[in-house]
Design a protein around this motif. Sequence first.
Motif, PDB file in Angstrom:
ATOM      1  N   TYR A 319       0.907  -1.167  -0.073  1.00 41.77           N
ATOM      2  CA  TYR A 319      -0.014  -0.048  -0.005  1.00 41.77           C
ATOM      3  C   TYR A 319       1.011   1.379  -0.042  1.00 41.77           C
ATOM      4  O   TYR A 319       2.255   1.075   0.159  1.00 41.77           O
ATOM      5  CB  TYR A 319      -0.913  -0.101   1.207  1.00 41.77           C
ATOM      6  CG  TYR A 319      -0.329  -0.224   2.680  1.00 41.77           C
ATOM      7  CD1 TYR A 319       0.528   0.604   3.184  1.00 41.77           C
ATOM      8  CD2 TYR A 319      -0.349  -1.461   3.193  1.00 41.77           C
ATOM      9  CE1 TYR A 319       1.146   0.302   4.456  1.00 41.77           C
ATOM     10  CE2 TYR A 319      -0.081  -1.909   4.252  1.00 41.77           C
ATOM     11  CZ  TYR A 319       1.014  -0.839   4.940  1.00 41.77           C
ATOM     12  OH  TYR A 319       1.448  -1.223   6.184  1.00 41.77           O
ATOM     13  N   GLU A 339      -4.360   4.692  10.164  1.00 37.77           N
ATOM     14  CA  GLU A 339      -4.652   4.091   9.079  1.00 37.77           C
ATOM     15  C   GLU A 339      -4.777   2.533   9.458  1.00 37.77           C
ATOM     16  O   GLU A 339      -5.629   1.873   8.717  1.00 37.77           O
ATOM     17  CB  GLU A 339      -3.501   4.220   8.178  1.00 37.77           C
ATOM     18  CG  GLU A 339      -3.702   3.719   6.606  1.00 37.77           C
ATOM     19  CD  GLU A 339      -2.925   4.475   5.459  1.00 37.77           C
ATOM     20  OE1 GLU A 339      -2.167   3.647   4.726  1.00 37.77           O
ATOM     21  OE2 GLU A 339      -2.918   5.625   5.290  1.00 37.77           O
ATOM     22  N   GLU A 342      -8.271   2.162  10.430  1.00 38.06           N
ATOM     23  CA  GLU A 342      -9.221   2.037   9.433  1.00 38.06           C
ATOM     24  C   GLU A 342      -9.229   0.821   8.757  1.00 38.06           C
ATOM     25  O   GLU A 342     -10.501   0.200   8.250  1.00 38.06           O
ATOM     26  CB  GLU A 342      -8.891   3.170   8.436  1.00 38.06           C
ATOM     27  CG  GLU A 342      -9.771   3.568   7.078  1.00 38.06           C
ATOM     28  CD  GLU A 342      -9.231   4.559   6.252  1.00 38.06           C
ATOM     29  OE1 GLU A 342      -9.908   4.594   5.055  1.00 38.06           O
ATOM     30  OE2 GLU A 342      -8.559   5.385   6.785  1.00 38.06           O
ATOM     31  N   TYR A 343      -8.151   0.484   8.441  1.00 33.77           N
ATOM     32  CA  TYR A 343      -7.919  -1.004   7.764  1.00 33.77           C
ATOM     33  C   TYR A 343      -8.665  -1.955   8.710  1.00 33.77           C
ATOM     34  O   TYR A 343      -9.431  -3.115   8.141  1.00 33.77           O
ATOM     35  CB  TYR A 343      -6.374  -1.297   7.519  1.00 33.77           C
ATOM     36  CG  TYR A 343      -6.208  -2.628   7.099  1.00 33.77           C
ATOM     37  CD1 TYR A 343      -6.345  -3.020   5.689  1.00 33.77           C
ATOM     38  CD2 TYR A 343      -5.931  -3.756   7.983  1.00 33.77           C
ATOM     39  CE1 TYR A 343      -6.166  -4.351   5.173  1.00 33.77           C
ATOM     40  CE2 TYR A 343      -5.672  -4.997   7.143  1.00 33.77           C
ATOM     41  CZ  TYR A 343      -5.705  -5.297   6.115  1.00 33.77           C
ATOM     42  OH  TYR A 343      -5.729  -6.547   5.648  1.00 33.77           O
ATOM     43  N   GLN A 346     -12.252  -2.224   8.452  1.00 34.94           N
ATOM     44  CA  GLN A 346     -12.874  -2.643   6.934  1.00 34.94           C
ATOM     45  C   GLN A 346     -12.610  -3.825   6.969  1.00 34.94           C
ATOM     46  O   GLN A 346     -13.644  -4.774   6.195  1.00 34.94           O
ATOM     47  CB  GLN A 346     -11.907  -1.970   5.923  1.00 34.94           C
ATOM     48  CG  GLN A 346     -12.260  -0.364   5.715  1.00 34.94           C
ATOM     49  CD  GLN A 346     -11.353   0.450   4.728  1.00 34.94           C
ATOM     50  OE1 GLN A 346     -10.430  -0.264   4.232  1.00 34.94           O
ATOM     51  NE2 GLN A 346     -11.540   1.687   4.629  1.00 34.94           N
TER      52      GLN A 346
END
Length: 367
Positions: A319, A339, A342-343, A346
Amino acid sequence: MKIGLFGGTFNPPHITHINIVRKAAEQLSLDKLIAVPCGDPPHKRCDADKNERLAMTRIAFDGIADVWDYEISKSGKSYTVETLREVKRINPEAEIYLIIGGDSLKYFDTWYCPKEIASAATLAVANRADSDIVNSADKAQAEYGAKVIMLDVAPDGVSSTEIRLRYTFGMSNADCVPKAVDEYIVRKALYAEYSAMVCKLKTYLTQERFMHTFYVVKRGLELAADEMRDKAFVACLLHDVAKYVSPDRYAEYGFVCPKGMPAPVVHSFLGAKVAERDFGITDTEILQAIKYHTTGRPDMTELEKLVYVADKTEQTRPYPLEHLLSGTLDQMFLKCLAEANEYREQVHGDTDFDLTDKTLEYYGVNN
């Protein structure tokens, strides 16, 4: 007479160093090249003894440049300006070109006596295709009256940090270190302080995970201040040591998996125990950095943040990384924490963990 002066730690000397001086000799029509290994550099720590670096430099530049032991022989810190004064003393009529890398130019204003350096020599800069280097050249010219020439040297991605690490990990450097230098390093077992620990770790990991660890260690060393490098190395090296320990072996380490701990987190907490029992690590700071490298925790230490960031930003991660690697370590940590959260939401939405939530709350990251 035109003299090219090329200094550096040469820790170790590699093919990029050779390419730079050859390009400088050709482009500047130099009459003489002098390579000067630094004795005691003011801005960085060296992993190899200065006399070993001198020997390697002589091997690498044999038939290409004269090698001076001026900085190796003198006491105290090594400063470029003092070496330039010595060259001027011996060759008062010579036109001197100081050959430096693009990264060095960026920090030229931190050098000792930059104005005197700028007046004593033309700066011949190995251009690494970085727009910041052009800005640095403009700054050096404006503030110090420096004369700057860009050498046409294509970037090749060779990193001294990675070369040293490859020796530690028992990997080949045949494509980036002169053969005679490579043979010298292997024969002398340079850069091998942690080789035994690395060899042992390899038996705990898959090859893919072992290479991930290699790049985590590399990133950690890039982020670490000199005084933290040893701890950063060990903590990054062992951060995934328990990745493949099966649950039926947990009791061997006195580990009881807490209720509700998500599977991706277990190896961190277990890893601290494996590092202590199997690798003899007793440093609490290192063990804590291993333990919290997936979850974080409130009020993390600098080493804990470093391992967290190194793990999330090692160069083979699939990424974008550039935005995570700007600013201070604290700023990088906060970006990585956000981040990663957030991952997690998800991909692992059902793996909330109380410690992670407390970490996010402590650092003001929305969850």
